[in-house]
Design a protein around this motif. Structure first.
Motif, PDB file in Angstrom:
ATOM      1  N   VAL A 145       7.265  -0.870  -0.566  1.00  0.00           N
ATOM      2  CA  VAL A 145       8.394  -0.932  -1.543  1.00  0.00           C
ATOM      3  C   VAL A 145       9.141   0.289  -1.317  1.00  0.00           C
ATOM      4  O   VAL A 145       8.844   1.311  -1.089  1.00  0.00           O
ATOM      5  CB  VAL A 145       7.443  -0.735  -3.197  1.00  0.00           C
ATOM      6  N   PHE A 146      10.366  -0.098  -1.250  1.00  0.00           N
ATOM      7  CA  PHE A 146      11.417   0.934  -1.307  1.00  0.00           C
ATOM      8  C   PHE A 146      12.395   1.089  -2.488  1.00  0.00           C
ATOM      9  O   PHE A 146      12.939   0.249  -2.919  1.00  0.00           O
ATOM     10  CB  PHE A 146      12.393   0.859   0.043  1.00  0.00           C
ATOM     11  N   VAL A 147      12.235   2.328  -3.048  1.00  0.00           N
ATOM     12  CA  VAL A 147      12.695   2.473  -4.432  1.00  0.00           C
ATOM     13  C   VAL A 147      14.128   3.476  -4.331  1.00  0.00           C
ATOM     14  O   VAL A 147      14.007   4.578  -3.655  1.00  0.00           O
ATOM     15  CB  VAL A 147      11.988   3.062  -5.581  1.00  0.00           C
ATOM     16  N   LYS A 177       0.916  -1.300  -0.063  1.00  0.00           N
ATOM     17  CA  LYS A 177       0.172  -0.018  -0.005  1.00  0.00           C
ATOM     18  C   LYS A 177       0.906   1.246  -0.172  1.00  0.00           C
ATOM     19  O   LYS A 177       0.271   2.375  -0.019  1.00  0.00           O
ATOM     20  CB  LYS A 177      -0.885  -0.040   1.345  1.00  0.00           C
ATOM     21  N   LEU A 178       2.254   1.125   0.238  1.00  0.00           N
ATOM     22  CA  LEU A 178       2.972   2.169   0.283  1.00  0.00           C
ATOM     23  C   LEU A 178       4.403   2.009  -0.704  1.00  0.00           C
ATOM     24  O   LEU A 178       4.872   1.046  -0.831  1.00  0.00           O
ATOM     25  CB  LEU A 178       3.433   2.657   1.679  1.00  0.00           C
ATOM     26  N   MET A 179       4.882   3.045  -1.358  1.00  0.00           N
ATOM     27  CA  MET A 179       6.154   3.174  -1.968  1.00  0.00           C
ATOM     28  C   MET A 179       6.814   4.317  -1.480  1.00  0.00           C
ATOM     29  O   MET A 179       6.259   5.561  -1.715  1.00  0.00           O
ATOM     30  CB  MET A 179       5.792   3.187  -3.627  1.00  0.00           C
ATOM     31  N   GLN A 217       0.189   4.263  -2.593  1.00  0.00           N
ATOM     32  CA  GLN A 217       0.485   5.599  -1.863  1.00  0.00           C
ATOM     33  C   GLN A 217       1.986   6.077  -2.486  1.00  0.00           C
ATOM     34  O   GLN A 217       2.792   5.125  -2.110  1.00  0.00           O
ATOM     35  CB  GLN A 217       0.358   5.755  -0.430  1.00  0.00           C
ATOM     36  N   LEU A 218       2.225   7.182  -2.416  1.00  0.00           N
ATOM     37  CA  LEU A 218       3.729   7.452  -2.959  1.00  0.00           C
ATOM     38  C   LEU A 218       4.335   8.524  -1.704  1.00  0.00           C
ATOM     39  O   LEU A 218       3.809   9.521  -1.683  1.00  0.00           O
ATOM     40  CB  LEU A 218       3.836   8.234  -4.162  1.00  0.00           C
ATOM     41  N   LYS A 275      13.289  -2.708  -3.412  1.00  0.00           N
ATOM     42  CA  LYS A 275      13.082  -3.862  -2.628  1.00  0.00           C
ATOM     43  C   LYS A 275      11.797  -4.016  -1.991  1.00  0.00           C
ATOM     44  O   LYS A 275      11.096  -2.808  -1.605  1.00  0.00           O
ATOM     45  CB  LYS A 275      14.185  -3.751  -1.490  1.00  0.00           C
ATOM     46  N   ILE A 276      11.063  -5.159  -1.445  1.00  0.00           N
ATOM     47  CA  ILE A 276      10.018  -5.121  -0.750  1.00  0.00           C
ATOM     48  C   ILE A 276      10.231  -5.384   0.632  1.00  0.00           C
ATOM     49  O   ILE A 276      10.971  -6.379   0.835  1.00  0.00           O
ATOM     50  CB  ILE A 276       9.020  -6.490  -1.406  1.00  0.00           C
TER      51      ILE A 276
END
Length: 293
Positions: free
Chosen positions: A272-274, A184-186, A210-211, A288-289
């Motif tokens: 999610v971490f970009v 639900k979140l990036m 969500q960003l 990465k998740i």
């Protein structure tokens, strides 16, 4: 020979041949003649087709105004529809009355017609549980019923049309990971060299997640606020930190801020971490998740 001076004094008489032959021809060629009618009321040759003006005159109560036949026909149409509905109800009632005696032979009678108490209890228990579920859902709702639930809360399906919107293989891979892990979140780790043009490619993910953008400069934060898509968190970057230390700081700061503004409901939700593999590169090329255990 008559001179010009005596023309005014000469009286020329028109004979009967002028009125019988020439004068009717002059009248037929005269386009400006007016035809008079002896009707009591004026009847226009061209009908007045502006029904909205008829409606306006009828609504404001214009003196001695009679609504046109087109408006009065609407009432007749309503009466015809009402009559049809009454006729249909009468037919349905007659069918039900005939159906009763026909099914009488198949209905249970006597002790067989008594409903089992066990079935009655089961039915009442199911109705009670249903009312309890509805009451619990109403009391613990996340959004009021007058507000539409955000699309990222409803989930999504990976249809062919949706996959065509994500043409870059890396972005499609990220979308599939978001769907599989129900993220639900990036969190986007934006370096100091990242500009606003690079962030626009992440807008397509907003309907599904969500960003939260972690920015390093106030100017970048103001630019992202104008897009009205990203949540932002301003973090000061230290030149003494290594790449791993800076990433660890970004993850921890973004996770705590997401919990503070309730982007993450529980601490165990995946996100999610970009980030970028090199701090000098102006794009986020790795993800990465992450799930806290």
């Amino acid at each position: 020979m008559v001179t010009s001076k005596n023309i005014s004094q000469v009286k020329i008489a028109l004979g009967g041949s002028f009125f019988d032959v020439l004068w009717p021809l002059i009248l037929d060629e005269d386009l400006c003649r007016i035809e008079s009618q002896t009707d009591d009321n004026f009847v226009p040759k061209e009908p007045f087709n502006k029904l909205e003006w008829h409606t306006y005159l009828a609504q404001v109560g214009y003196p001695l105004y009679i609504p046109p036949l087109e408006l009065r026909c609407c009432e007749g149409a309503r009466r015809a529809e009402a009559e049809e509905e009454e006729a249909e109800k009468a037919i349905n009632k007659e069918v039900e009355e005939r159906k009763g005696p026909a099914q009488g032979d198949f209905l249970r009678r006597g002790s067989q017609a008594i409903e089992s108490i066990d079935k009655k209890v089961i039915h009442l228990r199911m109705e009670q549980e249903r009312r309890q579920r509805l009451a619990y859902a109403f009391a613990n709702r996340c959004y009021p019923w007058t507000m539409q639930t955000p699309s990222h809360e409803l989930g999504f399906h990976l249809t062919e049309e949706l996959q065509k919107c994500f043409k870059v293989p890396k972005e499609l891979e990220m979308l599939k990971a978001i769907h599989d892990h129900e993220c639900k979140l990036m969190i986007l780790d934006l370096g100091t060299d990242v500009d606003i043009e690079d962030c626009q490619r992440w807008i397509k993910f907003r309907p599904y997640i969500q960003l939260l953008a972690i920015v390093r400069t106030p100017r970048m934060q103001r630019s992202l606020h104008l897009l009205n898509v990203f949540h932002t968190l301003l973090v000061e970057e230290s030149a003494d930190n290594s790449w791993d230390a800076e990433l660890q700081c970004s993850v921890q700061a973004g996770f705590l801020h997401a919990q503070k503004i309730q982007l993450l409901k529980t601490c165990g939700e995946p996100f999610v971490f970009v980030f970028s593999r090199f701090r000098g590169i102006c794009t986020c090329d790795t993800y990465k998740i992450i799930r806290r255990i």
